[in-house]
Design a protein around this motif. Structure first.
Motif, short mmCIF file in Angstrom:
data_model
loop_
_atom_site.label_atom_id
_atom_site.label_comp_id
_atom_site.label_asym_id
_atom_site.label_seq_id
_atom_site.Cartn_x
_atom_site.Cartn_y
_atom_site.Cartn_z
N THR A 120 0.75 -29.64 -11.37
CA THR A 120 0.61 -28.20 -11.51
C THR A 120 -0.35 -27.85 -12.65
O THR A 120 -1.20 -26.97 -12.51
CB THR A 120 1.99 -27.55 -11.75
OG1 THR A 120 2.84 -27.86 -10.65
CG2 THR A 120 1.86 -26.04 -11.87
N ASP A 127 -8.22 -24.28 -11.82
CA ASP A 127 -8.34 -22.85 -11.48
C ASP A 127 -9.06 -22.09 -12.59
O ASP A 127 -9.97 -21.28 -12.33
CB ASP A 127 -6.94 -22.28 -11.26
CG ASP A 127 -6.94 -20.82 -10.83
OD1 ASP A 127 -7.59 -20.51 -9.81
OD2 ASP A 127 -6.28 -20.00 -11.48
N LEU A 306 3.78 -18.34 -10.80
CA LEU A 306 4.63 -19.48 -10.47
C LEU A 306 5.93 -19.37 -11.27
O LEU A 306 5.91 -19.15 -12.47
CB LEU A 306 3.92 -20.79 -10.78
CG LEU A 306 2.72 -21.11 -9.89
CD1 LEU A 306 2.07 -22.42 -10.32
CD2 LEU A 306 3.13 -21.20 -8.43
N ASP A 337 -3.20 -18.74 -11.35
CA ASP A 337 -2.37 -18.76 -10.16
C ASP A 337 -2.95 -19.61 -9.03
O ASP A 337 -3.28 -19.08 -7.96
CB ASP A 337 -2.14 -17.34 -9.64
CG ASP A 337 -1.06 -16.62 -10.41
OD1 ASP A 337 -0.09 -17.29 -10.83
OD2 ASP A 337 -1.17 -15.40 -10.60
N LYS A 339 -2.84 -22.26 -5.86
CA LYS A 339 -1.87 -22.67 -4.85
C LYS A 339 -1.70 -24.19 -4.97
O LYS A 339 -2.66 -24.93 -4.76
CB LYS A 339 -2.37 -22.29 -3.45
CG LYS A 339 -2.47 -20.79 -3.22
CD LYS A 339 -2.83 -20.48 -1.78
CE LYS A 339 -3.05 -19.00 -1.56
NZ LYS A 339 -1.90 -18.18 -1.91
N PRO A 341 0.14 -27.36 -3.53
CA PRO A 341 0.95 -27.82 -2.41
C PRO A 341 2.20 -28.58 -2.87
O PRO A 341 2.12 -29.50 -3.68
CB PRO A 341 0.00 -28.75 -1.65
CG PRO A 341 -1.37 -28.29 -2.02
CD PRO A 341 -1.25 -27.84 -3.45
N GLU A 345 6.62 -24.40 -3.78
CA GLU A 345 5.89 -23.75 -2.69
C GLU A 345 6.86 -22.93 -1.83
O GLU A 345 7.83 -23.46 -1.29
CB GLU A 345 5.18 -24.80 -1.83
CG GLU A 345 4.32 -24.20 -0.72
CD GLU A 345 3.53 -25.24 0.03
OE1 GLU A 345 2.92 -24.89 1.06
OE2 GLU A 345 3.51 -26.43 -0.39
N HIS A 468 4.63 -32.33 -1.38
CA HIS A 468 3.47 -32.34 -0.48
C HIS A 468 3.47 -33.52 0.47
O HIS A 468 2.61 -33.59 1.36
CB HIS A 468 2.20 -32.42 -1.33
CG HIS A 468 2.12 -33.72 -2.09
ND1 HIS A 468 2.90 -33.98 -3.20
CD2 HIS A 468 1.40 -34.85 -1.87
CE1 HIS A 468 2.63 -35.21 -3.65
NE2 HIS A 468 1.73 -35.75 -2.85
#
Length: 503
Positions: A120, A127, A306, A337, A339, A341, A345, A468
């Protein structure tokens, strides 16, 4: 292209014959023309056993150790050019870096290690860097992304020759920054060498992987090896647990003290530390706003949607690593933020179904605790434990479910070659005797289906442990199994239930 003689010079090996190398691989099943095949010792068989096939596929030379040289000369009537290097596995990254032109030197590079939160945090940092205009490569458990293109990840941290090839590919695509997870296995095996990361980050340390490291002390030492001058220039270390605080003190002796930063969210900054602590946190329905303040009074403000305090810590580490790596406080994006997997989730809202990779006691506790405040009904946890891994954590994981959930369904994870019933029994031994209702359903598909079909609309269902992952390994067989797919299948079945329609 690199001459075999040049590789012998940098690696301290001996060169026989003259070959020009364009690529490096240790996988005999995927040898491109012009490659140097690295025949390294394996757990069960030496890679030199596959040398003949590698040459037939296009290898023009072989790098190996003295044992491998003996195997090759005994098995092959025509011996290809050899590069014989003591401890070839440890030198492979250096050899590959030379062949691929030392690509890491052209990148600002970030490595994240710790028990939980690596994936994460890596996605969050990626990001941030993308939002400020960098062209990034992301290497980790879930995927490898190179300048916008994505390929599946086989290992959290690739093997040395594969890593250097990926870095060269990133540079060729115009990449400026690299973000990667550094697992304890990879650090112990030197898989990232000879990369010296611009910034290394540490999340936390709790019991895991003791099947490999045997003791927590060995596990810590593997993580700590990232924070040495050969492997990183600067460091950001979360000091909220005893291991992080210890690592901060240690890193100030191995690295230049002015290059070591602390991140303290639930405790004060260590005495004399430079770094950040939490000035303010505001939990909103849609996101959590975070304000960090540095030892010098600099504020870093951002938010993340999250859920959970552990994701606040992940976002804070990503933001501070970005700043230490050259992103200004003014550039820092308002929202972090990505995404991710299989990391908290969300699959549905009524009932709420969440898929998370939580596969050890600490991660499982944090995931359940994060979901509890926003769960109006029951909190149902479906989980198990992997086979041929640290057996000591199984009862503790069960106890976590028993204490923190309302309903726990103990099922199979990845048994590998271990008896699944024995694994479940270990988890169940800790789960029973607490407040949660505990049930055993061996088949994971059925466990997920039963949890979702029985749930009330206000319930939360946490499918924990696989995240995932899409393949379940059982007794040598690889079976397609994705918790997200199974959850959606059960939700679709639930939607046609006449009783559900009348609620």
């Amino acid at each position: 292209m690199t001459e075999l003689a040049r590789l012998a010079e940098i690696s301290g090996g001996k060169s026989v014959g003259g070959a020009t190398i364009t690529e490096v691989t240790s996988d005999s099943r995927a040898v491109p023309a012009g490659a140097l095949f690295a025949a390294v010792p394996g757990l069960h068989v030496h890679g030199a056993t596959f040398a003949q096939g590698a040459v037939a596929s296009g290898a023009v030379a072989i790098a190996t150790d003295a044992e491998g040289e003996q195997i090759i000369t005994e098995q092959m009537s025509t011996v290809p050019p050899l590069l014989v290097v003591p401890d070839i596995a440890a030198r492979l990254g250096e050899i590959a870096a030379e062949v691929y032109g030392n690509p890491a030197q052209s990148l600002t590079s970030f490595a994240i290690t710790g028990t939980n939160g690596k994936t994460t945090t890596a996605f969050m940092l990626d990001d941030i860097l993308n939002k400020v205009g960098r062209t990034t490569g992301l290497i980790g458990t879930v995927a490898v992304r190179l300048a916008g293109s994505e390929i599946p990840a086989a290992l959290t941290t690739p093997m040395p020759s594969d890593l250097q090839r990926v870095l060269a590919d990133l540079v060729s695509r115009g990449g400026t920054d690299l973000v990667m997870e550094a697992s304890s296995h990879a650090l112990a095996q030197g898989r990232t060498d000879p990369v010296c990361f611009s910034v290394a980050g540490f999340t936390n340390l709790t019991q895991d992987h003791l099947d490999f490291h045997h003791t927590l002390e060995n596990y810590f030492e593997a993580k700590a090896s990232l924070f040495t001058p050969m492997r990183c220039e600067k460091a950001v270390i979360c000091t909220d647990d005893e291991w992080g605080l210890r690592l901060w003190h240690l890193s100030r002796t191995t690295l230049r003290p002015e290059n070591v930063y602390a991140l303290a969210l639930t405790s004060p900054l260590p005495d004399g530390a430079q770094g950040w602590d939490l000035a303010e946190i505001e939990e909103r329905p849609e996101a959590t706003a975070i304000d960090l303040v540095s030892h010098a009074g600099q504020h870093l403000r951002f938010s993340t949607s999250l859920p959970g305090k552990f994701n606040v810590a992940n976002a804070a580490l990503a933001a501070t690593m970005a700043v230490v790596g050259g992103v200004s406080a003014a550039e820092l994006p308002e929202a972090v933020d990505p995404k991710v997997p299989g990391r908290m989730e969300s699959i549905s809202s009524r009932p709420r179904v969440i898929v998370d990779f939580a596969h050890n006691t600490d991660a499982l506790a944090k995931a359940i605790t994060a979901l509890r405040p926003t769960t109006r009904g029951r909190l149902i946890v479906v989980t198990g434990s992997a086979g041929e891994r640290d057996k000591g954590k199984r009862p503790a994981m069960g106890a976590t479910v028993g204490r923190l959930a309302d309903v726990g369904i103990i099922t199979d994870d990845d048994p590998h070659d271990e008896d699944p019933g024995v694994i479940r029994a270990g988890v169940l031994s800790g789960a029973k005797g607490h407040s949660a209702q505990i049930e055993e359903i061996a088949d994971r598909r059925l466990a997920i289906r039963e949890a979702i079909l029985r749930a009330h609309p206000d319930d939360t269902i946490l499918l924990a442990g696989r995240g995932h992952e899409t393949i379940q390994e059982v007794a040598g067989q690889k079976i397609e199994l994705d918790d997200r797919v199974e959850a959606r299948r059960a939700l679709a079945e639930r939607d046609v239930d006449p009783e559900e329609k009348t609620e």
